[in-house]
Scaffold this motif. Structure first.
Motif, PDB file in Angstrom:
ATOM      1  N   ILE A   1      36.856 -22.047 -58.583  1.00  0.00           N
ATOM      2  CA  ILE A   1      36.854 -22.142 -57.158  1.00  0.00           C
ATOM      3  C   ILE A   1      35.515 -21.866 -56.610  1.00  0.00           C
ATOM      4  CG2 ILE A   1      37.843 -21.318 -54.916  1.00  0.00           C
ATOM      5  CD1 ILE A   1      40.231 -20.037 -56.706  1.00  0.00           C
ATOM      6  N   ALA A   2      34.681 -22.881 -56.027  1.00  0.00           N
ATOM      7  CA  ALA A   2      33.186 -22.714 -55.495  1.00  0.00           C
ATOM      8  C   ALA A   2      33.137 -23.338 -54.144  1.00  0.00           C
ATOM      9  CB  ALA A   2      32.371 -23.432 -56.439  1.00  0.00           C
ATOM     10  N   LYS A   3      32.015 -22.622 -53.461  1.00  0.00           N
ATOM     11  CA  LYS A   3      31.763 -23.419 -52.062  1.00  0.00           C
ATOM     12  C   LYS A   3      31.101 -24.707 -52.249  1.00  0.00           C
ATOM     13  CE  LYS A   3      27.679 -22.109 -50.146  1.00  0.00           C
ATOM     14  NZ  LYS A   3      26.745 -21.320 -49.635  1.00  0.00           N
ATOM     15  N   PRO A   4      31.426 -25.463 -51.307  1.00  0.00           N
ATOM     16  CA  PRO A   4      30.728 -26.969 -51.556  1.00  0.00           C
ATOM     17  C   PRO A   4      29.141 -26.779 -51.851  1.00  0.00           C
ATOM     18  CG  PRO A   4      32.625 -26.876 -49.770  1.00  0.00           C
ATOM     19  CD  PRO A   4      32.176 -25.546 -50.366  1.00  0.00           C
ATOM     20  N   ALA A   5      28.640 -27.274 -52.600  1.00  0.00           N
ATOM     21  CA  ALA A   5      27.155 -27.549 -52.875  1.00  0.00           C
ATOM     22  C   ALA A   5      26.745 -28.521 -53.631  1.00  0.00           C
ATOM     23  CB  ALA A   5      26.978 -26.211 -53.582  1.00  0.00           C
ATOM     24  N   ILE A   6      25.456 -28.879 -53.878  1.00  0.00           N
ATOM     25  CA  ILE A   6      24.702 -29.746 -54.591  1.00  0.00           C
ATOM     26  C   ILE A   6      24.759 -29.038 -56.062  1.00  0.00           C
ATOM     27  CG2 ILE A   6      22.694 -30.947 -55.144  1.00  0.00           C
ATOM     28  CD1 ILE A   6      21.746 -30.733 -52.048  1.00  0.00           C
ATOM     29  N   PRO A   7      25.379 -29.725 -57.034  1.00  0.00           N
ATOM     30  CA  PRO A   7      25.561 -29.211 -58.279  1.00  0.00           C
ATOM     31  C   PRO A   7      24.194 -28.599 -58.825  1.00  0.00           C
ATOM     32  CG  PRO A   7      26.912 -31.299 -58.141  1.00  0.00           C
ATOM     33  CD  PRO A   7      25.774 -31.266 -56.618  1.00  0.00           C
ATOM     34  N   THR A   8      24.138 -27.447 -59.355  1.00  0.00           N
ATOM     35  CA  THR A   8      23.123 -26.927 -59.819  1.00  0.00           C
ATOM     36  C   THR A   8      23.509 -26.020 -61.168  1.00  0.00           C
ATOM     37  OG1 THR A   8      22.096 -26.504 -57.605  1.00  0.00           O
ATOM     38  CG2 THR A   8      21.134 -25.393 -59.221  1.00  0.00           C
ATOM     39  N   PRO A   9      22.848 -25.698 -62.183  1.00  0.00           N
ATOM     40  CA  PRO A   9      22.962 -24.889 -63.433  1.00  0.00           C
ATOM     41  C   PRO A   9      23.267 -23.879 -62.952  1.00  0.00           C
ATOM     42  CG  PRO A   9      21.299 -26.687 -64.122  1.00  0.00           C
ATOM     43  CD  PRO A   9      21.425 -26.636 -62.391  1.00  0.00           C
ATOM     44  N   LEU A  10      24.381 -23.006 -63.618  1.00  0.00           N
ATOM     45  CA  LEU A  10      24.576 -21.480 -63.134  1.00  0.00           C
ATOM     46  C   LEU A  10      23.325 -20.714 -63.431  1.00  0.00           C
ATOM     47  CD1 LEU A  10      26.600 -19.350 -62.212  1.00  0.00           C
ATOM     48  CD2 LEU A  10      27.200 -19.391 -64.636  1.00  0.00           C
ATOM     49  N   GLU A  11      22.586 -20.820 -64.501  1.00  0.00           N
ATOM     50  CA  GLU A  11      21.440 -20.079 -64.769  1.00  0.00           C
ATOM     51  C   GLU A  11      20.543 -20.184 -63.628  1.00  0.00           C
ATOM     52  OE1 GLU A  11      22.703 -22.125 -66.615  1.00  0.00           O
ATOM     53  OE2 GLU A  11      23.780 -20.948 -68.342  1.00  0.00           O
ATOM     54  N   VAL A  12      20.184 -21.482 -62.964  1.00  0.00           N
ATOM     55  CA  VAL A  12      19.271 -21.684 -61.846  1.00  0.00           C
ATOM     56  C   VAL A  12      19.858 -20.796 -60.728  1.00  0.00           C
ATOM     57  CG1 VAL A  12      18.357 -23.270 -60.488  1.00  0.00           C
ATOM     58  CG2 VAL A  12      18.523 -23.876 -62.709  1.00  0.00           C
ATOM     59  N   GLN A  13      21.050 -20.826 -60.369  1.00  0.00           N
ATOM     60  CA  GLN A  13      22.048 -20.362 -59.226  1.00  0.00           C
ATOM     61  C   GLN A  13      21.529 -18.716 -59.225  1.00  0.00           C
ATOM     62  OE1 GLN A  13      26.055 -21.276 -58.644  1.00  0.00           O
ATOM     63  NE2 GLN A  13      25.573 -23.395 -59.561  1.00  0.00           N
ATOM     64  N   MET A  14      21.612 -18.081 -60.634  1.00  0.00           N
ATOM     65  CA  MET A  14      21.324 -16.628 -60.713  1.00  0.00           C
ATOM     66  C   MET A  14      20.190 -16.270 -60.488  1.00  0.00           C
ATOM     67  SD  MET A  14      24.234 -15.886 -63.550  1.00  0.00           S
ATOM     68  CE  MET A  14      24.259 -14.435 -63.726  1.00  0.00           C
ATOM     69  N   ALA A  15      18.916 -17.194 -60.887  1.00  0.00           N
ATOM     70  CA  ALA A  15      17.749 -16.909 -60.699  1.00  0.00           C
ATOM     71  C   ALA A  15      17.400 -16.645 -59.214  1.00  0.00           C
ATOM     72  CB  ALA A  15      17.021 -17.748 -61.607  1.00  0.00           C
ATOM     73  N   GLN A  16      18.132 -17.325 -58.323  1.00  0.00           N
ATOM     74  CA  GLN A  16      17.598 -17.329 -56.959  1.00  0.00           C
ATOM     75  C   GLN A  16      17.616 -15.836 -56.412  1.00  0.00           C
ATOM     76  OE1 GLN A  16      16.446 -20.104 -55.430  1.00  0.00           O
ATOM     77  NE2 GLN A  16      16.875 -21.012 -57.572  1.00  0.00           N
ATOM     78  N   PRO A  17      16.670 -15.587 -55.589  1.00  0.00           N
ATOM     79  CA  PRO A  17      16.472 -14.221 -54.918  1.00  0.00           C
ATOM     80  C   PRO A  17      17.690 -13.880 -54.003  1.00  0.00           C
ATOM     81  CG  PRO A  17      14.857 -15.753 -54.128  1.00  0.00           C
ATOM     82  CD  PRO A  17      15.585 -16.572 -55.001  1.00  0.00           C
ATOM     83  N   ASN A  18      18.199 -14.885 -53.490  1.00  0.00           N
ATOM     84  CA  ASN A  18      19.318 -14.691 -52.472  1.00  0.00           C
ATOM     85  C   ASN A  18      20.766 -14.886 -53.083  1.00  0.00           C
ATOM     86  OD1 ASN A  18      19.147 -17.331 -52.952  1.00  0.00           O
ATOM     87  ND2 ASN A  18      19.439 -17.956 -50.579  1.00  0.00           N
ATOM     88  N   PHE A  19      20.852 -14.889 -54.564  1.00  0.00           N
ATOM     89  CA  PHE A  19      22.050 -14.905 -55.131  1.00  0.00           C
ATOM     90  C   PHE A  19      22.996 -14.194 -54.867  1.00  0.00           C
ATOM     91  CE2 PHE A  19      24.770 -14.106 -58.817  1.00  0.00           C
ATOM     92  CZ  PHE A  19      25.196 -15.270 -58.941  1.00  0.00           C
ATOM     93  N   GLY A  20      22.938 -12.985 -54.702  1.00  0.00           N
ATOM     94  CA  GLY A  20      24.030 -11.873 -54.325  1.00  0.00           C
ATOM     95  C   GLY A  20      24.352 -11.286 -55.687  1.00  0.00           C
ATOM     96  N   SER A  21      25.655 -10.895 -55.930  1.00  0.00           N
ATOM     97  CA  SER A  21      25.799 -10.407 -57.157  1.00  0.00           C
ATOM     98  C   SER A  21      27.202 -11.175 -57.749  1.00  0.00           C
ATOM     99  CB  SER A  21      26.197  -8.859 -56.883  1.00  0.00           C
ATOM    100  OG  SER A  21      27.229  -8.834 -55.741  1.00  0.00           O
ATOM    101  N   GLU A  22      27.211 -10.532 -59.116  1.00  0.00           N
ATOM    102  CA  GLU A  22      28.757 -11.053 -59.607  1.00  0.00           C
ATOM    103  C   GLU A  22      29.426 -10.019 -60.305  1.00  0.00           C
ATOM    104  OE1 GLU A  22      27.870 -13.707 -62.854  1.00  0.00           O
ATOM    105  OE2 GLU A  22      26.938 -12.315 -64.116  1.00  0.00           O
ATOM    106  N   ILE A  23      30.782 -10.088 -60.216  1.00  0.00           N
ATOM    107  CA  ILE A  23      31.617  -9.115 -60.634  1.00  0.00           C
ATOM    108  C   ILE A  23      32.434 -10.110 -62.049  1.00  0.00           C
ATOM    109  CG2 ILE A  23      33.622  -7.902 -60.410  1.00  0.00           C
ATOM    110  CD1 ILE A  23      32.911  -7.315 -57.587  1.00  0.00           C
ATOM    111  N   VAL A  24      32.362  -9.092 -63.183  1.00  0.00           N
ATOM    112  CA  VAL A  24      32.950 -10.004 -64.444  1.00  0.00           C
ATOM    113  C   VAL A  24      33.731  -8.826 -65.092  1.00  0.00           C
ATOM    114  CG1 VAL A  24      32.530 -11.174 -66.471  1.00  0.00           C
ATOM    115  CG2 VAL A  24      30.813 -11.351 -64.557  1.00  0.00           C
ATOM    116  N   THR A  25      35.029  -9.204 -65.258  1.00  0.00           N
ATOM    117  CA  THR A  25      35.801  -8.133 -66.236  1.00  0.00           C
ATOM    118  C   THR A  25      36.145  -9.265 -67.433  1.00  0.00           C
ATOM    119  OG1 THR A  25      37.866  -8.788 -65.136  1.00  0.00           O
ATOM    120  CG2 THR A  25      36.562  -6.842 -64.224  1.00  0.00           C
ATOM    121  N   GLY A  26      36.862  -8.459 -68.607  1.00  0.00           N
ATOM    122  CA  GLY A  26      37.110  -9.236 -69.601  1.00  0.00           C
ATOM    123  C   GLY A  26      36.042 -10.106 -70.441  1.00  0.00           C
TER     124      GLY A  26
END
Length: 1237
Positions: free
Chosen positions: A1054-1079
């Motif tokens: 489930i994702a916000k409508p956006a221009i497709p971008t590789p996940l690694e590039v998204q995470m490298a952005q300064p305003n990316f925010g944070s991620e919560i991962v379990t398992g």
């Protein structure tokens, strides 16, 4: 608009409207002690819930000036609601009051200064809104005077005692003729010309321009035995005109319209050919069987009605002629009878006088294949014409509600004719006169741009009586339902009622009949609604009622309803009487999906009701998926959480029985049953105050949701989670939408029609293109692998289209029908044991297809996953952890993976059908694979036939169909949406298309844009400023994909409508925010949530070995992390080891509730409103802090929190939250609410 003047000379411009729930506060403020003495102490909300008609009078500032409430039975307990007629007939036999022509005033309040004028205005509005109404009674204690206001419109007729005490009550009456009388009708005279011409010119100046200034005088002078002109007059002035003619082109009507139910509008003749030859009849029945949809009991357009008894018709004609003058004198009319049935299920073709409007506008044609109808039998009529036509009709708007007054007079001009017809351009708004007519079903090959309406002479009769059935009615009911497919079910229920008045299980049962001239013309069967908890929790019935004001026994379940079409305009009256006589306030009518076995007599076989369009469809509610075991005793009751057979629900109640619907006859044609198209149709269908009578869907395989693969069957294709099979059942679009099975092959923009399957045409006024994009058959490059060519050595020829014969074992899967076809092929061939399967493509559907093949038993070693060179750096999953887990599962299953491979040849360049082998080139060396079955999932594109139709129609196409921000193509009558489209280059946003957004939201917005054309209740749309017109709309709904991937991993993204971008590039952005991962992904416990910089949930990714509640997780999107029980803080404190378990805890069930968004809106409104005089709102404080208008000595967050707790806001928020828990306790029993602590 009217003008009221007070005794002091003040002036107010006022208008009437239906009373709304937000009026209650003002109504209470207008109640005086005198009001309570007249009407008693009233619960206003309860009264409005049970009222048939409530009218509010407002001034031009929308301030309430007066309000009146009317019910169809007396107040003050002077009689029982089901037996008041006899009481009032005894009071004054000269007053011919009936349930049809009478209402009772239960409340009147007004602003004192304008009360007299307000009272007159409301009474006039009521008589205008209800044409059948002739008497309004007012009952007050005998010792009370009416006061200076009500005495001006009511006069006393007598006294009656109370049933509950020794007190007497005075009965007062208000008659129509004093306020909005019937019109006097006479033959037109030449001197009427000057009165009538201004009316004609206001409506349409074309007649004068075409036929000259004195065309009306010439028409009046030309009257003879075949042509008549009549006028209606008020105080000697002509205010309306009708021209009628007995010359009718019967041959044209027989060619274009299905007039079989009306005996072709001809007099019966011995040489009439009414039945097809036996052989043709058999074929026709097979065609009908094949064309019916698998999700509804449907009726094809040619199916007619029950035959009329000639003796009955003669008695009707005699009675109408005798009663016509009586109607004008007494304002009431007696009634006659015709013996045919309006329903939707017939066994055989019979000639009759009847109505087939419902089979198109109430129900659908089903998946009707166009060529079948053109070869079907059509009756031949030899008799003389039995109809006359209305050529010209016009009436002053002020008197339009009395248009039907013309009909008695014009029928007297043609005593030998039984039918009156009128043809109108189909875009003509439905006016009052034709609301009493029956719309005729056109044949599918009809190209006339006009609709035909019919009115039968017997429809003028008014003495229709609704009563409880008795045993003596059995012969009449049997005759009435003899041709219905469900007659057995109706007669069994009728017999059960007469024997026991209840079912064997104890459920109360009632049967009602409509009687005219001692003959049965209608039948209805209801039961008590025993499953009201399920209905309340699964359907939005509270959009129409305040549930708490209706007792359990007041909810009824409509099982059967059939009414003679001559009296179709009394359908709402029949329903109103059912409610009154049965002491019900609500009726529910479910439409179940048709079983595949076509067992019409099943336990769920309700008789399809011709009243469907007089009911409102009720939206289903999104359900929480409960962890029942974890909730234990705090789980909802079984009545709420049970998994019952789904159905589409329709509803009516007392408030709706006199509520008009706006009919939209515009031909709206939707091409493509994509998620966008279905969402568009869903939005239109569930507009409860509108009736779209000409919705058509053109689709290759008809409506989706046929459950071809079964509920448990693994799906070949990934899902966007917009709609599932249950959603289609709950919508029952087949009840409202005509379905044409075929493929659009051409568009004629000048003639405004679509060509289907190269031969049949479908006319349109508004064409909606939602075909989307489909997987195409790949075109082999033709490279000879014996020359050891690589991908770089193959000349690039662009995207070529495959034009040769498609091999029989080649499959492109685009919908459930394609998947079902592939599944049948697998089961009918030895694929599971020995066949090699090639899956070619690099979309997510390749993974779900491979998993389905493995689940079907195909060994992994025989499956070859061949991926062509990627066209983008972004993979279809765009998550390395998930991709690695899936690839490991593929290798563990023995599936071979080939990357960067281009299809070179099938069968080494020989004849490709069937495919025995496939050759591929790669960046290094080519390879050859044996093949028994080839699945192609190459890049999607617009289907060639669709492209050709668009291109030949000169619609602007630039890789995709070009649209503007309002969904328009370069043709104003053609709109498009979905992945078929792209925005015009003038917006400079080529990277954004509808493919970037949620398809369901796109369909909704498309419908919202079109509703502005049809819905008069909407505010006019203002054109945006020129600079904003250059901006494309941004939609906020989540983009979702999911399915079962190799390794039996259940996947959801489930994702916000956006221009497709590789996940690694998204995470490298300064305003990316944070991620919560379990398992972790490999073990099937992976759960990832991306929180953006504003602490909102922006992305959710799940990969699990176990199924999970997808619909629950979708509701998490867009929520603030603090709403998720301070998710970030808990995660940082290592208090959340597993997000799957975390979101199964009882506290979060409210987040998944469908009305949680309403609570959020309510709380926001509280915080933005100024609740205390000397303090700004919380929102205003936040803005002041942001603008540094306030100097704080403490942290701004602490300051706002302190203000919130110390002021009224905390109590308001608490109260709103507790109210939500209380009102929805059936869904949320795990929460405490006031009353249980």
């Amino acid at each position: 608009m009217s003008v009221l003047t007070s005794p002091r000379g003040k002036v107010e411009v006022v208008h009437c409207r239906r009373t709304e729930s937000q009026d209650i506060y003002c109504i209470k403020n207008l109640i005086r002690k005198f009001t309570q003495k007249l009407f008693g102490r009233l619960n206003i909300i309860y009264l409005l819930e049970k009222a048939n008609l409530a009218v509010t009078l407002c001034n031009d500032k929308e301030e309430i000036m007066a309000q009146a409430t009317f019910v169809d039975y007396p107040n003050w307990n002077v009689s029982s609601q089901d037996n008041w007629v006899s009481v009032f007939r005894e009071l004054d036999p000269e007053i011919p009051c009936t349930p049809l022509n009478t209402l009772f005033m239960h409340l009147f309040v007004a602003v004192d200064e304008y009360s007299v004028g307000c009272c007159r205005e409301i009474i006039r509005a009521v008589f205008k809104a209800v044409p059948e109404l002739h008497f309004i009674f007012l009952i007050v204690p005998s010792y009370m005077s009416l006061g200076s206001t009500l005495i001006t419109v009511f006069e006393q007729v007598g006294n009656i005692p109370s049933l509950m005490s020794d007190e007497d009550f005075a009965v007062h009456i208000c008659c129509r003729e004093n306020h909005y009388p019937q019109l006097h009708i006479r033959n037109a005279r030449v001197e009427d010309h000057d009165d009538l011409m201004p009316i004609f010119l206001r409506h349409d100046p074309i007649l004068k321009e075409t036929y000259g200034e004195y065309f009306l005088a010439e028409l009046i002078e030309a009257q003879d035995e075949e042509n008549h002109a009549v006028v209606c007059e008020v105080e000697g002035v002509a205010v309306g005109f009708m021209s009628v003619c007995s010359r009718v082109n019967m041959q044209l009507l027989h060619e274009c319209f299905d007039l079989g139910p009306f005996h072709g509008l001809c007099v019966p003749h011995p040489d009439d050919v009414l039945q097809p030859p036996p052989k043709l009849s058999t074929e026709g029945s097979e065609d009908a069987k094949l064309s019916s949809s698998s999700h509804s009991f449907l009726k094809i357009a040619e199916e007619p009605q029950e035959q009329v008894i000639p003796e009955t018709m003669e008695s009707i004609q005699k009675e109408v002629i005798e009663e016509a003058p009586a109607e004008e004198m007494s304002s009431t009319v007696r009634s006659g009878n015709a013996s045919e049935l309006e329903d939707t299920e017939k066994l055989s073709q019979q000639s009759s006088v009847g109505d087939t409007d419902y089979c198109i506008s109430s129900l659908s044609l089903g998946s009707l294949s166009l060529p079948e109808e053109s070869s079907s039998f059509r009756p031949i009529y030899k008799g003389a014409s039995d109809a006359f036509c209305i050529q010209l009709f016009c009436i002053e708007e002020k008197y339009e509600a009395r248009s039907l007054d013309f009909m008695n007079f014009v029928f007297s001009l043609f005593p030998d004719k039984n039918f009156c017809i009128i043809s109108l351009p189909h875009l003509t708004p439905e006016f009052v006169l034709i609301q009493n007519f029956v719309k005729i079903v056109p044949f599918n090959n009809c190209t006339l741009e006009q609709d035909l309406y019919v009115f039968h002479r017997a429809g003028l009769l008014k003495s229709i009586k609704i009563r409880l059935a008795s045993l003596s009615d059995t012969p009449g009911v049997e005759n009435l339902v003899s041709t219905l497919m469900l007659n057995k079910s109706i007669l069994e229920d009728f017999k059960q009622y007469n024997e026991a008045h209840r079912d064997p299980d104890g459920t109360p049962l009632k049967a009602f009949v409509a009687e005219v001239a001692e003959q049965i013309v209608g039948i209805a069967v209801i039961r008590d609604e025993m499953d009201i908890e399920y209905i309340r929790s699964h359907y939005n019935i509270e959009d129409f009622i305040y549930f708490s004001h209706h007792q359990r026994e007041e909810h009824g379940h409509l099982y059967h309803f059939a009414l003679n079409p001559i009296f179709r305009h009394y359908t709402k009256f029949f329903l109103k009487e059912i409610l009154r006589l049965s002491y019900k306030s609500c009726l529910y009518y479910p439409v179940y999906p048709q079983s595949r076995e076509d067992k019409f007599q099943s336990s769920y076989a309700h008789s399809l009701t011709s009243a469907l369009h007089y009911l409102v469809p009720v939206r289903p509610r999104r359900q929480i998926v409960y962890p029942l075991e974890k909730l234990g005793i705090n789980a909802p009751s079984k009545a709420v959480s049970k998994d019952a057979l789904g159905y589409a629900l329709n509803h009516t109640n007392r408030k709706l029985t006199l509520e008009p619907k706006i009919t939209v006859n515009a031909k709206i044609v939707v091409v493509g049953a994509s998620s966008v198209g279905i969402s568009f149709l869903e939005t239109l269908v569930f507009c409860s105050h509108l009736k779209f009578s000409n919705l058509t869907l053109i689709s290759t395989h008809g409506l989706p949701g046929k459950r071809l693969l079964g509920t448990e069957q693994r799906k070949f294709l990934a899902s966007d989670h917009c709609f599932n099979d249950k959603d289609y059942v709950l919508m029952s679009l087949c009840s409202w939408v005509n379905v044409v099975v075929g493929r659009m092959t051409a568009i004629d923009r000048v003639a405004k029609h679509v060509v289907v399957s190269k031969e049949e045409i479908v006319l349109y006024d508004h064409l909606i293109l939602c075909t989307g994009q489909q997987y195409q058959v790949p075109c082999p490059t033709g490279a000879d692998i014996s020359q050891h060519l690589t991908n770089r050595e193959i000349p690039s020829s662009g995207k070529q289209r495959y034009t040769d014969q498609v091999p029989g074992n080649h499959f492109t899967l685009n919908d459930e029908e394609d998947c079902c076809k592939a599944l049948r092929w697998i089961r009918n061939n030895p694929i599971v044991t020995e066949g090699n399967v090639i899956v070619y493509g690099n979309t997510i559907d390749t993974y779900t297809t491979v998993e389905t093949l493995l689940n079907l038993g195909v060994r992994g070693g025989y499956i070859h996953l061949v991926q062509p060179p990627p066209t983008s750096t972004i993979t279809c999953i765009n998550n390395y952890s998930v991709e690695r887990a899936v690839e490991d599962a593929l290798r563990a299953a023995g599936v071979a993976i080939y990357r960067d491979a281009l299809l070179a040849q099938w069968n080494d360049g020989q004849f490709p059908d069937p495919i025995h082998s496939a050759c591929f080139t790669t960046p290094t060396k080519p390879f050859r694979l044996p093949c028994s079955m080839f699945f192609s999932f190459c890049e999607k594109n617009v289907d060639y036939e669709t492209f050709k139709a668009l291109n030949d129609a000169c619609l602007v196409y630039d890789g995709r169909l070009v649209i503007d921000t309002n969904f328009h193509t370069n043709d104003i009558a053609i709109r498009a949406a979905g992945s078929l489209t792209k925005f015009s280059n003038k917006y400079y946003s080529n990277e954004w298309t509808h493919s970037s957004f949620n398809s369901k939201e796109i369909g909704f917005q498309l419908a919202a844009a079109m509703l502005n054309l049809f819905d008069p209740t909407l505010e006019p749309v203002t054109e945006p400023p020129a600079d904003l017109d250059r901006l494309i709309p941004m939609y906020k709904g989540a983009k979702i994909q999911g399915g079962i991937l190799p390794g039996s991993y259940h996947y959801l993204h489930i994702a916000k409508p956006a221009i497709p971008t590789p996940l690694e590039v998204q995470m490298a952005q300064p305003n990316f925010g944070s991620e919560i991962v379990t398992g972790n992904a490999k073990s099937g416990t992976y759960f990832r949530i991306h929180i953006d910089k504003y602490k909102m949930v922006e992305t959710i990714t799940c990969l699990s070995k176990e199924p999970f509640p997808v619909s629950n997780y979708i509701r998490l999107f867009g929520q603030h992390e603090q709403l998720l029980n301070n998710l970030c803080a808990r995660y940082e404190d290592k208090l959340i080891p597993d997000l799957y378990s975390y979101f199964m805890e009882p506290w979060c069930m409210a987040l998944f509730h469908d009305r949680f968004i309403d609570l959020r809106k309510e709380l926001r409104q509280i915080l933005t409103s100024k609740e205390e005089e000397d303090l700004p709102s919380i929102e205003q404080l936040a803005h002041q802090i942001e603008d540094e208008e306030i100097n704080l000595k403490e942290n701004s967050r602490k300051y706002l929190k302190r203000v919130f707790q110390e002021t009224i806001y905390k109590g308001l928020v608490r109260r709103a939250s507790l109210t939500t828990c209380s009102n929805n306790h059936y869904h949320l029993p795990m929460y405490a609410w006031p009353g249980i602590i």
